[in-house]
Design a protein around this motif. Structure first.
Motif, PDB file in Angstrom:
ATOM      1  N   PRO A 109       0.789  -1.412  -0.181  1.00  0.00           N
ATOM      2  CA  PRO A 109       0.171  -0.168  -0.066  1.00  0.00           C
ATOM      3  C   PRO A 109       0.703   1.167   0.264  1.00  0.00           C
ATOM      4  O   PRO A 109       0.412   2.041  -0.706  1.00  0.00           O
ATOM      5  CB  PRO A 109      -1.180  -0.352   0.976  1.00  0.00           C
ATOM      6  N   THR A 110       2.046   1.461   0.532  1.00  0.00           N
ATOM      7  CA  THR A 110       3.001   2.285  -0.241  1.00  0.00           C
ATOM      8  C   THR A 110       3.469   2.634  -0.634  1.00  0.00           C
ATOM      9  O   THR A 110       3.148   4.435  -1.465  1.00  0.00           O
ATOM     10  CB  THR A 110       4.077   2.344   0.968  1.00  0.00           C
ATOM     11  N   VAL A 111       3.940   1.537  -1.560  1.00  0.00           N
ATOM     12  CA  VAL A 111       3.351   2.140  -3.276  1.00  0.00           C
ATOM     13  C   VAL A 111       2.636   2.483  -3.352  1.00  0.00           C
ATOM     14  O   VAL A 111       3.098   4.005  -4.813  1.00  0.00           O
ATOM     15  CB  VAL A 111       4.738   1.447  -3.826  1.00  0.00           C
ATOM     16  N   ASN A 112       1.362   2.205  -3.600  1.00  0.00           N
ATOM     17  CA  ASN A 112       0.215   2.224  -4.153  1.00  0.00           C
ATOM     18  C   ASN A 112       0.158   4.067  -3.708  1.00  0.00           C
ATOM     19  O   ASN A 112      -0.427   5.266  -4.672  1.00  0.00           O
ATOM     20  CB  ASN A 112      -0.921   1.342  -4.045  1.00  0.00           C
ATOM     21  N   GLU A 113      -0.188   3.946  -2.377  1.00  0.00           N
ATOM     22  CA  GLU A 113      -0.308   5.462  -2.919  1.00  0.00           C
ATOM     23  C   GLU A 113       0.564   6.185  -2.541  1.00  0.00           C
ATOM     24  O   GLU A 113       0.360   7.656  -2.845  1.00  0.00           O
ATOM     25  CB  GLU A 113      -0.299   5.643  -1.055  1.00  0.00           C
ATOM     26  N   THR A 114       2.083   5.866  -2.376  1.00  0.00           N
ATOM     27  CA  THR A 114       2.915   6.845  -3.040  1.00  0.00           C
ATOM     28  C   THR A 114       3.210   7.460  -4.068  1.00  0.00           C
ATOM     29  O   THR A 114       3.021   8.993  -4.690  1.00  0.00           O
ATOM     30  CB  THR A 114       4.185   6.750  -2.432  1.00  0.00           C
ATOM     31  N   PHE A 115       2.691   6.623  -5.517  1.00  0.00           N
ATOM     32  CA  PHE A 115       3.115   7.035  -6.434  1.00  0.00           C
ATOM     33  C   PHE A 115       1.661   7.283  -7.077  1.00  0.00           C
ATOM     34  O   PHE A 115       1.810   8.271  -7.825  1.00  0.00           O
ATOM     35  CB  PHE A 115       3.312   5.286  -6.996  1.00  0.00           C
ATOM     36  N   THR A 116       0.429   7.376  -6.460  1.00  0.00           N
ATOM     37  CA  THR A 116      -1.082   8.397  -6.859  1.00  0.00           C
ATOM     38  C   THR A 116      -0.930   9.113  -6.661  1.00  0.00           C
ATOM     39  O   THR A 116      -1.832   9.805  -6.699  1.00  0.00           O
ATOM     40  CB  THR A 116      -1.781   7.053  -7.187  1.00  0.00           C
ATOM     41  N   ARG A 117      -0.146  10.268  -5.549  1.00  0.00           N
ATOM     42  CA  ARG A 117       0.009  10.675  -4.818  1.00  0.00           C
ATOM     43  C   ARG A 117       0.989  11.749  -5.100  1.00  0.00           C
ATOM     44  O   ARG A 117       1.228  12.784  -5.551  1.00  0.00           O
ATOM     45  CB  ARG A 117       0.051  11.099  -3.188  1.00  0.00           C
ATOM     46  N   ILE A 118       2.369  11.168  -5.188  1.00  0.00           N
ATOM     47  CA  ILE A 118       3.833  12.604  -5.535  1.00  0.00           C
ATOM     48  C   ILE A 118       3.913  11.760  -6.869  1.00  0.00           C
ATOM     49  O   ILE A 118       4.722  10.990  -7.523  1.00  0.00           O
ATOM     50  CB  ILE A 118       4.526  11.823  -4.282  1.00  0.00           C
ATOM     51  N   PRO A 119       4.577  13.160  -7.280  1.00  0.00           N
ATOM     52  CA  PRO A 119       4.309  14.041  -6.867  1.00  0.00           C
ATOM     53  C   PRO A 119       2.965  15.013  -7.061  1.00  0.00           C
ATOM     54  O   PRO A 119       2.161  14.832  -7.486  1.00  0.00           O
ATOM     55  CB  PRO A 119       5.007  15.515  -7.729  1.00  0.00           C
ATOM     56  N   VAL A 120       2.494  15.935  -6.155  1.00  0.00           N
ATOM     57  CA  VAL A 120       1.046  16.801  -6.334  1.00  0.00           C
ATOM     58  C   VAL A 120       1.464  17.162  -7.550  1.00  0.00           C
ATOM     59  O   VAL A 120       1.514  18.052  -8.452  1.00  0.00           O
ATOM     60  CB  VAL A 120       1.162  17.415  -4.412  1.00  0.00           C
ATOM     61  N   GLY A 121       0.008  16.913  -7.783  1.00  0.00           N
ATOM     62  CA  GLY A 121      -0.530  17.475  -8.992  1.00  0.00           C
ATOM     63  C   GLY A 121      -0.363  16.718 -10.317  1.00  0.00           C
ATOM     64  O   GLY A 121      -0.782  17.094 -11.287  1.00  0.00           O
TER      65      GLY A 121
END
Length: 164
Positions: A109-121
């Motif tokens: 979930p860390t990879v999923n959440e990080t890759f779909t949120r960062i970088p912002v925008g």
């Protein structure tokens, strides 16, 4: 990014747990509950997994919650083995595997959440089906398997040297 206060707390504690697990891997070749880095991983992962149950980006119970429950189970089993079965014996293999597997599962979930949120925008991945996420998780799976084999070999050598 749109994180709630619980989400921010969850993320910060989770990052600390991941960093201390890596430190423990580098120092001891495993998440070592006898040392502060292993203890921080244990408590940080416990808190992160339990707070994840109160977070839902898509509403309701989801696969991330199942991961959290299973991670809590793995770290509790490993803590039990650590606290009840002292010495270098077969329980160390299971303790090492449970802690390493909990770490690997935490990264999904860390990879999923990080890759779909960062970088912002302009995140690296559009959603969880993005090939970048799949390739990253496959790489982490390979690292987990290789690391588990390394831990098994190292623990077997330790057990043999102590049991002579």
């Amino acid at each position: 990014m749109g994180l709630s206060n619980l989400g921010i707390f969850h993320t910060v504690i989770g990052i600390v747990a991941i960093i201390t697990a890596i430190i423990s891997f580098l120092r001891y070749g495993k998440i070592n509950l006898a040392h502060i880095s292993g203890k921080i991983y244990f408590y940080g992962t416990s808190i992160t997994s339990l707070t994840a149950l109160g977070i839902s980006k898509h509403g309701g119970f989801n696969p991330g919650h199942v991961f959290s429950i299973f991670i809590v189970f793995l770290i509790l089993v490993s803590f039990y083995l650590y606290s009840q079965k002292k010495g270098n014996n077969i329980s160390r293999f299971f303790e090492n595997f449970c802690l390493s597997f909990s770490f690997f599962l935490s990264l999904v979930p860390t990879v999923n959440e990080t890759f779909t949120r960062i970088p912002v925008g302009h995140p690296w991945a559009k959603d969880i089906t993005d090939p970048l996420i799949g390739k990253t998780l496959l790489t982490l799976l390979i690292v987990f398997v290789v690391g588990s084999i390394y831990q098994f070999i190292k623990q077997r050598k330790i057990n043999k040297s102590v049991n002579k």
